[in-house]
Each structure stands twice: as structure tokens, then as C-alpha cells.
Design a protein around this motif. Structure first.
Motif, mmCIF file in Angstrom:
data_model
loop_
_atom_site.group_PDB
_atom_site.id
_atom_site.type_symbol
_atom_site.label_atom_id
_atom_site.label_comp_id
_atom_site.label_asym_id
_atom_site.label_seq_id
_atom_site.Cartn_x
_atom_site.Cartn_y
_atom_site.Cartn_z
ATOM 1 N N GLY A 168 88.284 39.971 83.998
ATOM 2 C CA GLY A 168 87.881 40.358 85.428
ATOM 3 C C GLY A 168 89.298 40.290 86.467
ATOM 4 N N ILE A 169 90.175 40.430 85.679
ATOM 5 C CA ILE A 169 91.519 40.609 86.612
ATOM 6 C C ILE A 169 92.421 41.839 86.580
ATOM 7 C CG2 ILE A 169 91.824 38.100 86.750
ATOM 8 C CD1 ILE A 169 94.287 38.455 84.688
ATOM 9 N N ALA A 170 91.771 42.871 85.812
ATOM 10 C CA ALA A 170 92.470 44.139 85.679
ATOM 11 C C ALA A 170 92.544 44.837 86.975
ATOM 12 C CB ALA A 170 91.598 45.140 84.650
ATOM 13 N N GLU A 171 91.625 44.664 87.842
ATOM 14 C CA GLU A 171 91.731 45.399 89.009
ATOM 15 C C GLU A 171 92.950 44.843 90.071
ATOM 16 O OE1 GLU A 171 88.611 43.598 92.161
ATOM 17 O OE2 GLU A 171 88.068 42.970 90.288
ATOM 18 N N GLY A 174 100.029 41.773 100.208
ATOM 19 C CA GLY A 174 100.795 43.016 99.974
ATOM 20 C C GLY A 174 101.686 42.917 98.801
ATOM 21 N N PHE A 175 101.445 42.112 97.837
ATOM 22 C CA PHE A 175 102.154 41.930 96.617
ATOM 23 C C PHE A 175 101.504 42.747 95.506
ATOM 24 C CE2 PHE A 175 104.014 37.905 98.198
ATOM 25 C CZ PHE A 175 105.108 38.059 97.840
ATOM 26 N N LEU A 176 102.509 43.653 94.823
ATOM 27 C CA LEU A 176 102.044 44.401 93.589
ATOM 28 C C LEU A 176 102.148 43.473 92.476
ATOM 29 C CD1 LEU A 176 104.027 47.587 94.299
ATOM 30 C CD2 LEU A 176 101.887 47.248 94.661
ATOM 31 N N ILE A 177 101.176 43.509 91.547
ATOM 32 C CA ILE A 177 101.345 42.590 90.530
ATOM 33 C C ILE A 177 101.299 43.470 89.171
ATOM 34 C CG2 ILE A 177 99.866 40.953 89.015
ATOM 35 C CD1 ILE A 177 100.372 39.981 91.803
ATOM 36 N N SER A 178 102.306 43.216 88.280
ATOM 37 C CA SER A 178 102.314 43.889 87.138
ATOM 38 C C SER A 178 102.362 42.785 86.103
ATOM 39 C CB SER A 178 103.946 44.585 86.883
ATOM 40 O OG SER A 178 103.555 45.540 87.793
ATOM 41 N N GLU A 223 92.552 45.383 77.563
ATOM 42 C CA GLU A 223 91.233 44.800 77.125
ATOM 43 C C GLU A 223 91.202 43.465 77.525
ATOM 44 O OE1 GLU A 223 91.212 45.717 72.999
ATOM 45 O OE2 GLU A 223 90.843 47.803 73.241
ATOM 46 N N SER A 224 92.196 42.481 77.359
ATOM 47 C CA SER A 224 91.873 41.321 77.783
ATOM 48 C C SER A 224 91.938 41.080 79.213
ATOM 49 C CB SER A 224 93.326 40.567 77.425
ATOM 50 O OG SER A 224 93.386 39.150 77.959
ATOM 51 N N GLY A 280 93.046 28.552 88.351
ATOM 52 C CA GLY A 280 93.957 28.963 89.359
ATOM 53 C C GLY A 280 94.593 30.195 89.323
ATOM 54 N N ILE A 281 94.670 30.938 88.281
ATOM 55 C CA ILE A 281 95.276 32.136 88.340
ATOM 56 C C ILE A 281 94.863 33.300 88.981
ATOM 57 C CG2 ILE A 281 95.589 34.184 86.582
ATOM 58 C CD1 ILE A 281 97.868 31.935 86.290
ATOM 59 N N LYS A 282 93.330 33.393 88.981
ATOM 60 C CA LYS A 282 92.598 34.433 89.659
ATOM 61 C C LYS A 282 92.804 34.166 91.359
ATOM 62 C CE LYS A 282 88.369 37.252 89.924
ATOM 63 N NZ LYS A 282 87.196 37.340 89.551
ATOM 64 N N GLU A 283 92.951 32.826 91.691
ATOM 65 C CA GLU A 283 92.912 32.759 93.285
ATOM 66 C C GLU A 283 94.398 32.850 93.403
ATOM 67 O OE1 GLU A 283 89.791 30.270 91.582
ATOM 68 O OE2 GLU A 283 91.710 30.651 90.688
ATOM 69 N N LEU A 284 95.231 32.658 92.740
ATOM 70 C CA LEU A 284 96.703 33.085 93.107
ATOM 71 C C LEU A 284 96.850 34.624 92.934
ATOM 72 C CD1 LEU A 284 99.715 32.276 93.302
ATOM 73 C CD2 LEU A 284 99.898 32.224 90.905
ATOM 74 N N LEU A 285 96.359 35.437 92.101
ATOM 75 C CA LEU A 285 96.359 36.921 92.166
ATOM 76 C C LEU A 285 95.842 37.349 93.471
ATOM 77 C CD1 LEU A 285 95.578 37.686 88.637
ATOM 78 C CD2 LEU A 285 97.887 37.659 89.377
ATOM 79 N N VAL A 286 94.769 36.864 93.870
ATOM 80 C CA VAL A 286 93.838 37.508 95.077
ATOM 81 C C VAL A 286 94.707 37.134 96.336
ATOM 82 C CG1 VAL A 286 91.996 36.957 96.598
ATOM 83 C CG2 VAL A 286 91.751 37.309 93.870
ATOM 84 N N ASP A 287 95.238 36.063 96.354
ATOM 85 C CA ASP A 287 96.008 35.436 97.291
ATOM 86 C C ASP A 287 97.587 36.438 97.677
ATOM 87 O OD1 ASP A 287 96.825 34.343 99.802
ATOM 88 O OD2 ASP A 287 97.258 32.469 98.605
ATOM 89 N N LEU A 288 98.105 36.835 96.360
ATOM 90 C CA LEU A 288 99.274 37.482 96.165
ATOM 91 C C LEU A 288 98.847 39.110 96.722
ATOM 92 C CD1 LEU A 288 101.135 36.283 92.961
ATOM 93 C CD2 LEU A 288 101.831 36.061 95.325
ATOM 94 N N ILE A 289 97.923 39.638 96.286
ATOM 95 C CA ILE A 289 97.493 41.059 96.555
ATOM 96 C C ILE A 289 97.296 40.941 97.969
ATOM 97 C CG2 ILE A 289 95.498 42.492 96.437
ATOM 98 C CD1 ILE A 289 97.224 42.686 93.995
ATOM 99 N N SER A 290 96.374 39.739 98.685
ATOM 100 C CA SER A 290 96.165 39.903 100.064
ATOM 101 C C SER A 290 97.213 39.946 101.086
ATOM 102 C CB SER A 290 95.219 38.747 100.450
ATOM 103 O OG SER A 290 95.667 37.491 100.416
#
Length: 154
Positions: free
Chosen positions: A58-61, A36-40, A52-53, A24-34
């Protein structure tokens, strides 16, 4: 608005040699980005290892600023939060982490924190006494974020 994640035990399960994202982490990140949230990322892991991790998983972007243990004072000192959130009002910030260092650092900086308990339930009651926001799985963060920021995710 910005969501600041911890790396080990929050974004990434580091209990296996290859590491993996929590479900569920990648889906949460994608939803937050969509929305307008910034992720740090604010982590006790060294900066290079974190980058590197995130790339390998596949979530560095999705991640902007990263503050690692070798970038200055380490957790729970809030220096990292100060550096990665420069120019953003504290009312627009929220941290998600799985340790007392995360809670203490966010509190010292003056921002709310979601206690990420999906890696371990050992400290749930301790976290409940220190923050109103406790998530047992990444998907639980959605309702907390919706209420905190008065929005609808997904």
C-alpha cells in the motif's frame, strides 16, 4: 527535493514470507510527500518484484522512480542514483539505506545517506564511522531530515 529509499531492510522487512512495512515507514512517507518531497527507491531487488511489493504493502502511490538490480549496474555502483535523480541538484537529495552498499553508492554519487539501523544493529558502529546520520528507527529520520533540509516535519 528527493529522498531515495532502499527497499529490503529499510522500507520493507523481508524476513517473513509476506513482507511487511517497518513501523513508522508509511507515516514518514506521507509526511515527506506532504512537505513536497519526491520519493524514489534504489534497490538490489529486481524492478518488477519491487513494484509488486510496494503495491501489496500500500505504498506504491508514494513512490515515483524505482531503480532495481535489473535496470542496469547494481549497487553500490551509483548509476541507479544518477538515473532516478536526473534534473535534481545533489544538495536536494538524501538516501536512506541499511547496507554498506547503500553508503558506498551514495558516497560515490556525492549525496548524504542515513544509515537505517532499525532492521539490524550489528553494523551500527561501522555506519557511525562512515556517516553522521544513523537512525535506529524510522521516526529518527525526522530529526535528521529536519536538520539537513532546515525544515519542520509533522
Amino acid at each position: 527535493r528527493m529522498i531515495i529509499f532502499d527497499h529490503d531492510g529499510t522500507l520493507v522487512c523481508t524476513e517473513t514470507p509476506d513482507f511487511s512495512l517497518f513501523p513508522g515507514i508509511k507515516e514518514l512517507l506521507v509526511d515527506l510527500i506532504s512537505h513536497g518531497f519526491l520519493i524514489s527507491v534504489w534497490t538490489a531487488r529486481p524492478h518488477k518484484s519491487t513494484v509488486e511489493s510496494l503495491k501489496r504493502l500500500g505504498i506504491a502511490e508514494y513512490v515515483g522512480e524505482i531503480y532495481g538490480s535489473d535496470d542496469g549496474l547494481s549497487k553500490p555502483h551509483p548509476m541507479g542514483l544518477l538515473k532516478i535523480t536526473e534534473g535534481i541538484e545533489k544538495k536536494n537529495l538524501l538516501h536512506i539505506g541499511d547496507s554498506l552498499g547503500d553508503l558506498d553508492g551514495a558516497k560515490a554519487f556525492g549525496i548524504p545517506v542515513i544509515a537505517a539501523c532499525w532492521n539490524s544493529t550489528i553494523q551500527v558502529e561501522i555506519f557511525r564511522a562512515r556517516t553522521p546520520y544513523v537512525a535506529m528507527k524510522p521516526a529518527d529520520c525526522r530529526a535528521i531530515l529536519e536538520a539537513h533540509f532546515n525544515l519542520k516535519l509533522g
